[in-house]
Enzyme design. Structure first.
Site, short mmCIF file in Angstrom:
data_model
loop_
_atom_site.label_atom_id
_atom_site.label_comp_id
_atom_site.label_asym_id
_atom_site.label_seq_id
_atom_site.Cartn_x
_atom_site.Cartn_y
_atom_site.Cartn_z
N TYR A 1 0.87 -1.19 0.00
CA TYR A 1 0.00 0.00 0.00
C TYR A 1 0.90 1.23 0.00
O TYR A 1 1.52 1.56 1.00
CB TYR A 1 -0.89 -0.05 1.24
CG TYR A 1 -1.92 1.04 1.38
CD1 TYR A 1 -2.27 1.89 0.33
CD2 TYR A 1 -2.58 1.21 2.59
CE1 TYR A 1 -3.23 2.87 0.48
CE2 TYR A 1 -3.55 2.19 2.76
CZ TYR A 1 -3.87 3.02 1.71
OH TYR A 1 -4.83 3.99 1.87
N LYS B 1 -1.46 -1.41 -4.04
CA LYS B 1 -2.49 -0.38 -4.02
C LYS B 1 -1.75 0.94 -4.15
O LYS B 1 -1.11 1.40 -3.20
CB LYS B 1 -3.31 -0.44 -2.73
CG LYS B 1 -4.38 0.66 -2.62
CD LYS B 1 -5.10 0.59 -1.29
CE LYS B 1 -6.13 1.72 -1.17
NZ LYS B 1 -6.80 1.72 0.16
#
EC number: 4.3.3.7
Length: 311
Positions: free
Chosen positions: A140, A168
């Protein structure tokens, strides 16, 4: 579950955590909320992410939440567990715990915050987590919350690890384009910015990890379908109406706006845990008018008041 469960998943909802007024998790709300998400094109669910207020959840609460959601979902869509912190040892131990718990397609681990590690420090952090368990890891990368940014070069180094399956990505579209162009074939790339989903999908991203899908999943699905059908004119028309809604959903520290909308819609997801607080009443009314009704005047106020949403 495995990486294969995520192969064709385009809309992953980063689900909020519903709370009661006393601050405890409201497990009674989960069935209705989850059925709402699934009926509006959520194809995967992320638990204990930023939108779930993970900084104020204990690992024990997260595991209890995981078990409750797994029972409700019952294998209908893949689940991702938030497992990362800025402490490598803690992230490793929780990744092992989640792997043993079972039922997850992957674990999402955030780039370490506050510590401000170097690129080599980031590399070693994620390598250590990925080496430690068989839980597939999604990175992330969100410098707006973390302060430091993982470069595409470091990301591509980590993409070679067999247990790191995707990212992400919440940096620039230029970075995303570079990653898509140079990544290993099986490495998954999701945008974490709802407003960029249109552009990311046209660049070749695999999907979006979304907040807006709580409330506007149908629009996102229609936009993605139009992109798949190479009907860019239709997709762009949807995007033009979608952007003010995204701006509204991030016009106050998230997840306060989306919780305001969900509460208005009758889901009783409750308050936030401090240090987050609800939107002021007038702001909440404006957000609801934009997100639910597409109200012109409220939309105009949102567009002029927010240059770029603060993810």
């Amino acid at each position: 579950m495995s990486i294969q469960d995520l192969r064709d998943v385009k809309i992953i909802t980063a689900m909020i955590t519903p709370f009661k007024e006393d601050g405890s998790i409201n497990f009674e709300v989960l069935p209705e909320l989850i059925e709402h998400l699934l009926s509006h094109h959520t194809e995967g669910i992320l638990l204990a992410g930023t939108t779930a207020e993970s900084p104020t959840l204990t690992h024990e609460e997260e595991l209890e939440l995981f078990g409750a959601v797994q029972k409700i979902v019952n294998g209908r869509v893949p689940l991702i567990a938030g497992i990362g912190t800025n402490d490598t040892r803690d992230s490793i131990e929780f990744a092992k715990e989640v792997a043993a718990f079972g039922g997850f397609a992957a674990g999402l681990a955030i780039v370490p915050y506050y510590n401000k590690p170097s690129q080599e420090g980031m590399y070693q952090h994620f390598k250590a987590i990925a080496d430690a368990s068989d839980l597939p890891i999604i990175i992330y990368n969100i410098p707006g919350r973390v302060v430091v940014e993982m470069t595409p070069e470091t990301m591509l180094r980590l993409a070679e690890h067999p247990n790191i399956i995707g990212v992400k990505e919440c940096t620039s579209l230029a970075n995303m384009a570079y990653l898509i162009e140079h990544k290993p074939e099986d490495f998954l790339i999701y945008t974490g910015e709802d407003g960029d989903a249109f552009h990311a999908m046209n660049l070749g991203a695999d999907g979006v990890i979304s907040v807006a899908s709580h409330t506007n999943g149908d629009e996102m699905y229609e936009m993605f379908t139009a992109i798949e059908q190479q009907d860019i004119r239709t997709a762009a028309a949807i995007q033009r109406k979608f952007i003010p809604k995204v701006n509204a959903l991030f016009s106050y520290p998230s997840p306060a706006p989306v919780k305001a909308v969900l509460n208005y819609l009758g889901f009783e997801v409750g308050p936030l845990r401090l240090p987050l607080v609800p939107c002021p009443e007038e702001d909440a009314k404006r957000i609801i008018k934009v997100v639910v009704d597409g109200d012109y005047e409220a939309t105009k106020a949102t567009v002029t008041g927010v240059v770029r949403p603060d993810y």
